[in-house]
Design a protein around this motif. Structure first.
Motif, PDB file in Angstrom:
ATOM      1  N   PHE A 122      -7.522   9.637  11.032  1.00 50.96           N
ATOM      2  CA  PHE A 122      -7.158   9.455   9.627  1.00 50.96           C
ATOM      3  C   PHE A 122      -8.445   9.512   8.807  1.00 50.96           C
ATOM      4  O   PHE A 122      -9.409   8.804   9.111  1.00 50.96           O
ATOM      5  CB  PHE A 122      -6.469   8.106   9.410  1.00 50.96           C
ATOM      6  CG  PHE A 122      -6.292   7.762   7.952  1.00 50.96           C
ATOM      7  CD1 PHE A 122      -7.209   6.948   7.294  1.00 50.96           C
ATOM      8  CD2 PHE A 122      -5.230   8.274   7.229  1.00 50.96           C
ATOM      9  CE1 PHE A 122      -7.056   6.660   5.944  1.00 50.96           C
ATOM     10  CE2 PHE A 122      -5.063   7.978   5.871  1.00 50.96           C
ATOM     11  CZ  PHE A 122      -5.979   7.166   5.232  1.00 50.96           C
ATOM     12  N   ASN A 126      -6.045  14.638   3.147  1.00 48.69           N
ATOM     13  CA  ASN A 126      -5.402  15.314   2.027  1.00 48.69           C
ATOM     14  C   ASN A 126      -6.127  16.643   1.776  1.00 48.69           C
ATOM     15  O   ASN A 126      -7.183  16.668   1.137  1.00 48.69           O
ATOM     16  CB  ASN A 126      -5.439  14.436   0.771  1.00 48.69           C
ATOM     17  CG  ASN A 126      -4.720  15.113  -0.403  1.00 48.69           C
ATOM     18  OD1 ASN A 126      -4.520  16.334  -0.388  1.00 48.69           O
ATOM     19  ND2 ASN A 126      -4.351  14.338  -1.404  1.00 48.69           N
ATOM     20  N   TYR A 185     -10.086   9.601   4.801  1.00 48.97           N
ATOM     21  CA  TYR A 185     -10.181   9.683   3.349  1.00 48.97           C
ATOM     22  C   TYR A 185     -11.666   9.522   3.029  1.00 48.97           C
ATOM     23  O   TYR A 185     -12.142   8.452   2.678  1.00 48.97           O
ATOM     24  CB  TYR A 185      -9.326   8.673   2.602  1.00 48.97           C
ATOM     25  CG  TYR A 185      -8.873   9.246   1.267  1.00 48.97           C
ATOM     26  CD1 TYR A 185      -9.806   9.654   0.310  1.00 48.97           C
ATOM     27  CD2 TYR A 185      -7.532   9.455   0.981  1.00 48.97           C
ATOM     28  CE1 TYR A 185      -9.419  10.246  -0.874  1.00 48.97           C
ATOM     29  CE2 TYR A 185      -7.119  10.042  -0.212  1.00 48.97           C
ATOM     30  CZ  TYR A 185      -8.076  10.441  -1.135  1.00 48.97           C
ATOM     31  OH  TYR A 185      -7.676  11.031  -2.316  1.00 48.97           O
ATOM     32  N   GLU A 193      -8.331  -2.782   2.908  1.00 48.56           N
ATOM     33  CA  GLU A 193      -7.722  -1.584   3.494  1.00 48.56           C
ATOM     34  C   GLU A 193      -8.572  -1.102   4.680  1.00 48.56           C
ATOM     35  O   GLU A 193      -8.147  -1.180   5.833  1.00 48.56           O
ATOM     36  CB  GLU A 193      -7.579  -0.476   2.435  1.00 48.56           C
ATOM     37  CG  GLU A 193      -6.505  -0.774   1.390  1.00 48.56           C
ATOM     38  CD  GLU A 193      -6.412   0.288   0.309  1.00 48.56           C
ATOM     39  OE1 GLU A 193      -7.397   0.978   0.022  1.00 48.56           O
ATOM     40  OE2 GLU A 193      -5.316   0.408  -0.278  1.00 48.56           O
ATOM     41  N   TRP A 238      -0.044  14.266   6.639  1.00 42.34           N
ATOM     42  CA  TRP A 238      -0.541  13.482   5.498  1.00 42.34           C
ATOM     43  C   TRP A 238       0.646  12.858   4.783  1.00 42.34           C
ATOM     44  O   TRP A 238       1.402  13.520   4.104  1.00 42.34           O
ATOM     45  CB  TRP A 238      -1.361  14.323   4.514  1.00 42.34           C
ATOM     46  CG  TRP A 238      -2.058  13.455   3.484  1.00 42.34           C
ATOM     47  CD1 TRP A 238      -1.781  13.375   2.151  1.00 42.34           C
ATOM     48  CD2 TRP A 238      -3.104  12.520   3.718  1.00 42.34           C
ATOM     49  NE1 TRP A 238      -2.586  12.444   1.546  1.00 42.34           N
ATOM     50  CE2 TRP A 238      -3.426  11.902   2.479  1.00 42.34           C
ATOM     51  CE3 TRP A 238      -3.832  12.108   4.860  1.00 42.34           C
ATOM     52  CZ2 TRP A 238      -4.419  10.939   2.341  1.00 42.34           C
ATOM     53  CZ3 TRP A 238      -4.827  11.158   4.737  1.00 42.34           C
ATOM     54  CH2 TRP A 238      -5.113  10.579   3.493  1.00 42.34           C
ATOM     55  N   ASP A 244       0.847  -1.205   0.000  1.00 42.97           N
ATOM     56  CA  ASP A 244       0.000   0.000   0.000  1.00 42.97           C
ATOM     57  C   ASP A 244       0.881   1.253   0.000  1.00 42.97           C
ATOM     58  O   ASP A 244       1.894   1.303   0.691  1.00 42.97           O
ATOM     59  CB  ASP A 244      -0.870  -0.004   1.253  1.00 42.97           C
ATOM     60  CG  ASP A 244      -1.651   1.277   1.380  1.00 42.97           C
ATOM     61  OD1 ASP A 244      -2.553   1.494   0.561  1.00 42.97           O
ATOM     62  OD2 ASP A 244      -1.318   2.101   2.258  1.00 42.97           O
ATOM     63  N   GLY A 245       0.466   2.224  -0.820  1.00 40.98           N
ATOM     64  CA  GLY A 245       1.228   3.475  -0.858  1.00 40.98           C
ATOM     65  C   GLY A 245       2.423   3.396  -1.794  1.00 40.98           C
ATOM     66  O   GLY A 245       3.384   4.154  -1.671  1.00 40.98           O
ATOM     67  N   LYS A 267     -11.981   6.657  -1.908  1.00 41.04           N
ATOM     68  CA  LYS A 267     -10.844   6.136  -2.690  1.00 41.04           C
ATOM     69  C   LYS A 267     -10.390   4.777  -2.194  1.00 41.04           C
ATOM     70  O   LYS A 267     -10.041   3.906  -2.995  1.00 41.04           O
ATOM     71  CB  LYS A 267      -9.665   7.119  -2.621  1.00 41.04           C
ATOM     72  CG  LYS A 267      -8.409   6.531  -3.245  1.00 41.04           C
ATOM     73  CD  LYS A 267      -7.226   7.455  -3.267  1.00 41.04           C
ATOM     74  CE  LYS A 267      -6.052   6.790  -4.011  1.00 41.04           C
ATOM     75  NZ  LYS A 267      -4.833   7.628  -4.024  1.00 41.04           N
ATOM     76  N   LEU A 268     -10.427   4.579  -0.865  1.00 44.41           N
ATOM     77  CA  LEU A 268      -9.826   3.374  -0.291  1.00 44.41           C
ATOM     78  C   LEU A 268     -10.762   2.187  -0.406  1.00 44.41           C
ATOM     79  O   LEU A 268     -11.987   2.342  -0.502  1.00 44.41           O
ATOM     80  CB  LEU A 268      -9.437   3.639   1.173  1.00 44.41           C
ATOM     81  CG  LEU A 268      -8.481   4.835   1.351  1.00 44.41           C
ATOM     82  CD1 LEU A 268      -8.167   5.064   2.818  1.00 44.41           C
ATOM     83  CD2 LEU A 268      -7.205   4.650   0.553  1.00 44.41           C
ATOM     84  N   ARG A 269     -10.159   0.964  -0.403  1.00 45.33           N
ATOM     85  CA  ARG A 269     -10.942  -0.251  -0.607  1.00 45.33           C
ATOM     86  C   ARG A 269     -11.369  -0.813   0.729  1.00 45.33           C
ATOM     87  O   ARG A 269     -10.606  -0.839   1.688  1.00 45.33           O
ATOM     88  CB  ARG A 269     -10.116  -1.289  -1.371  1.00 45.33           C
ATOM     89  CG  ARG A 269      -9.781  -0.866  -2.788  1.00 45.33           C
ATOM     90  CD  ARG A 269      -8.565   0.025  -2.780  1.00 45.33           C
ATOM     91  NE  ARG A 269      -8.085   0.418  -4.088  1.00 45.33           N
ATOM     92  CZ  ARG A 269      -7.069   1.264  -4.211  1.00 45.33           C
ATOM     93  NH1 ARG A 269      -6.487   1.765  -3.135  1.00 45.33           N
ATOM     94  NH2 ARG A 269      -6.649   1.616  -5.388  1.00 45.33           N
ATOM     95  N   ALA A 299       0.266  10.201   2.803  1.00 45.18           N
ATOM     96  CA  ALA A 299      -0.223   9.608   1.547  1.00 45.18           C
ATOM     97  C   ALA A 299       0.188   8.143   1.448  1.00 45.18           C
ATOM     98  O   ALA A 299       0.338   7.597   0.361  1.00 45.18           O
ATOM     99  CB  ALA A 299       0.267  10.373   0.318  1.00 45.18           C
ATOM    100  N   SER A 300       0.312   7.531   2.609  1.00 42.49           N
ATOM    101  CA  SER A 300       0.513   6.090   2.719  1.00 42.49           C
ATOM    102  C   SER A 300      -0.334   5.655   3.907  1.00 42.49           C
ATOM    103  O   SER A 300       0.014   5.946   5.061  1.00 42.49           O
ATOM    104  CB  SER A 300       1.989   5.773   2.964  1.00 42.49           C
ATOM    105  OG  SER A 300       2.172   4.392   3.161  1.00 42.49           O
ATOM    106  N   MET A 301      -1.467   4.993   3.609  1.00 39.31           N
ATOM    107  CA  MET A 301      -2.437   4.705   4.677  1.00 39.31           C
ATOM    108  C   MET A 301      -1.780   3.989   5.853  1.00 39.31           C
ATOM    109  O   MET A 301      -2.044   4.325   7.019  1.00 39.31           O
ATOM    110  CB  MET A 301      -3.588   3.848   4.142  1.00 39.31           C
ATOM    111  CG  MET A 301      -4.667   3.574   5.163  1.00 39.31           C
ATOM    112  SD  MET A 301      -5.902   2.436   4.507  1.00 39.31           S
ATOM    113  CE  MET A 301      -7.258   2.717   5.684  1.00 39.31           C
TER     114      MET A 301
HETATM  115  P1  P6P Z   1      -3.875  10.670  -2.227  1.00 37.63           P
HETATM  116  C1  P6P Z   1      -2.017   5.160  -1.511  1.00 37.63           C
HETATM  117  O1  P6P Z   1      -2.124   5.297  -2.911  1.00 37.63           O
HETATM  118  C2  P6P Z   1      -3.422   5.204  -0.934  1.00 37.63           C
HETATM  119  O2  P6P Z   1      -4.177   4.135  -1.424  1.00 37.63           O
HETATM  120  C3  P6P Z   1      -3.361   5.189   0.589  1.00 37.63           C
HETATM  121  O3  P6P Z   1      -2.308   4.450   1.084  1.00 37.63           O
HETATM  122  C4  P6P Z   1      -3.233   6.665   0.926  1.00 37.63           C
HETATM  123  O4  P6P Z   1      -3.772   6.994   2.201  1.00 37.63           O
HETATM  124  C5  P6P Z   1      -4.011   7.347  -0.186  1.00 37.63           C
HETATM  125  O5  P6P Z   1      -4.044   6.429  -1.291  1.00 37.63           O
HETATM  126  C6  P6P Z   1      -3.376   8.637  -0.631  1.00 37.63           C
HETATM  127  O6  P6P Z   1      -4.223   9.201  -1.610  1.00 37.63           O
HETATM  128  O7  P6P Z   1      -5.118  11.022  -3.000  1.00 37.63           O
HETATM  129  O8  P6P Z   1      -3.608  11.597  -1.069  1.00 37.63           O
HETATM  130  O9  P6P Z   1      -2.641  10.454  -3.071  1.00 37.63           O
END
Ligand code: P6P
Length: 330
Positions: free
Chosen positions: A257, A205, A259, A277, A239, A111-112, A271-273, A241-243
Motif C-alpha cells: 500500500f 492512486n 501513498y 493512520e 485502489w 477513515d475513507g 497525504k496521510l497522517r 481509496a479507503s486506507m
Molecule cells: P485519494 C481517505 O480520504 C484517505 O485518507 C485514505 O483512507 C485513502 O487511502 C486516501 O485518503 C485516498 O486518497 O487521493 O486517492 O482520494
C-alpha cells in the motif's frame, strides 16, 4: 468449535487490565459505529455537515457521529488520560494521570468517509500510547502525545465491509475478530495474521503518476512491465481509496500500500497522517511480518513534531518494501 470472544482474548492476554478495558471500550464504540454506518440513508445520518475538520476536509455527519461515540464510550475507561482525533484540532483531556500512569488514545474515527455515499468499505483506525513517566499527577498536554510510533502499546482498526472486522495488535502478533451481528459480539476469526513476504499486488492512486518521486515511479513501472520486465512476473493493481480497506487486503493476502510524497505539495510529506493512520497501520503491518517505510526510514521511527503531521506511506510485504528502500537509496 468453541469461539473466543474479544473479552475472553483480552482477559487471557498479559496486558494490564486497564489497557484491556480501554481496548474493549474502543471495540464497543466500533460496534455502535458499525450499526450507524449500516443504517446509511435509512438513518438520516448521511451527507456532509457543511463544516470542515482540522485537515480542511469536508466533514460527513458520520465522521462527527463516530467521533462523538468514541469520545463518550472511551472516557469511561479508567486508564485513559486523554484522546486525540483527526476530527479535533486539539487534544481531549479525560483525567489526570494516576500514580500507575495512563494511556493516550488516538483515532481516525471514520477513515475513507468520502466512500460513504457510494457504499464502499470504510473504517476506524486507533492507536494507544503510554503516558510519559513525568506526567504522573498532572493533566496531559499535546506534547505528551508526540511519541514515535514504536512506543505504541496497542494499535488496531475496524473495517466496515461485507463483514465488520476488528484487526488488533497488543505487541505480540496480529489477530482478527469478526462482529457477529446476531449477538453483537467480536469473535476471534484469525489468531495470527501473517503478510506473505512476496506479492503480485500493489495499491497506489495511479492518477498521481506524474507527481511521484523517481524511486516510486521506477517501482510502479517495473510492476506494470510484468513478466516481460525486470520483475519477471505480472502484477495486479488495487485502489479502494479507503486506507483501512486497502491495508486490510495487504495484511490478509499480501501486497504493498503506497501513498508516498509527491510533487503536488513539495513541502508536505504526504497525504496521510502519521499519528492516527500511518503509525497504527505500520505497527500492525510489522507485527504481521511486513514492513513500513516513509521514504527515509521505518515509519515507526519517524520523528514526531505535530499531532496532525502527515507522512509518506509505503507498507506491506517485506521483500517489496526492501526493494522500495533500495530504490530510494540508489
Ligand atoms: P485519494 C481517505 O480520504 C484517505 O485518507 C485514505 O483512507 C485513502 O487511502 C486516501 O485518503 C485516498 O486518497 O487521493 O486517492 O482520494
Amino acid at each position: 468449535m468453541s469461539t473466543t470472544t474479544l473479552a475472553a482474548y483480552l482477559s487471557q492476554s498479559t496486558i494490564p487490565p486497564r489497557l484491556a478495558d480501554l481496548v474493549g471500550a474502543v471495540a464497543k464504540g466500533c460496534v455502535e459505529i458499525s450499526a450507524q454506518v449500516r443504517r446509511g440513508g435509512a438513518g438520516q445520518i448521511m451527507g456532509a455537515l457543511g463544516s470542515e475538520n482540522v485537515q480542511g476536509e469536508v466533514q460527513q455527519k458520520l465522521d462527527v457521529l463516530s467521533n462523538d461515540i468514541l469520545l463518550a464510550l472511551c472516557a469511561e475507561a479508567e486508564g485513559l488520560s486523554a484522546m486525540a482525533s483527526e476530527e479535533m484540532e486539539t487534544i481531549h483531556p479525560v483525567r489526570e494521570v494516576g500514580p500507575q500512569g495512563g494511556y493516550l488514545l488516538l483515532f481516525d474515527p471514520l477513515d475513507g468517509s468520502s466512500n460513504i455515499a457510494v457504499n464502499v468499505s470504510i473504517g476506524t483506525i486507533f492507536s494507544i500510547l503510554p503516558t510519559p513517566a513525568d506526567s504522573v499527577g498532572r493533566a496531559v498536554t499535546e506534547a505528551d502525545f508526540l511519541q514515535p510510533g514504536r512506543n505504541q502499546v496497542c494499535a488496531g482498526y475496524v473495517v466496515y465491509g461485507p463483514q465488520t472486522q476488528l484487526v488488533l495488535t497488543l505487541g505480540e502478533g496480529v489477530c482478527a475478530f469478526t462482529l457477529d451481528p446476531e449477538c453483537e459480539d467480536w469473535v476471534l476469526t484469525n489468531p495470527a495474521m501473517a503478510i506473505p513476504a512476496e506479492t503480485k499486488e500493489f495499491a497506489i492512486n495511479a492518477a498521481n503518476t506524474r507527481h511521484w518521486a523517481a524511486p516510486v515511479s521506477r517501482y510502479v513501472e517495473e510492476c506494470l512491465a510484468g513478466v516481460e520486465g525486470p520483475r519477471g512476473k505480472d502484477f495486479n493493481m488495487r485502489w479502494v481509496a479507503s486506507m483501512v480497506a486497502d491495508v486490510h487486503r495487504v495484511i490478509t493476502r499480501g501486497g504493498v500500500f503506497m501513498y508516498p510524497w509527491d510533487k503536488r505539495e513539495p513541502n508536505r510529506p504526504g497525504k496521510l497522517r502519521l499519528m492516527y493512520e500511518a503509525n497504527p497501520m505500520a505497527l500492525l503491518v510489522e507485527q504481521a511480518g511486513g514492513a513500513s517505510f516513509d521514504g527515509t526510514g521505518d515509519t515507526l521511527d519517524a520523528p514526531v513534531t505535530g499531532l496532525h503531521q502527515r507522512a509518506s506511506v509505503m507498507m506491506g510485504s517485506k521483500a517489496e518494501i526492501a526493494r522500495l528502500r533500495d530504490y530510494h537509496a540508489a
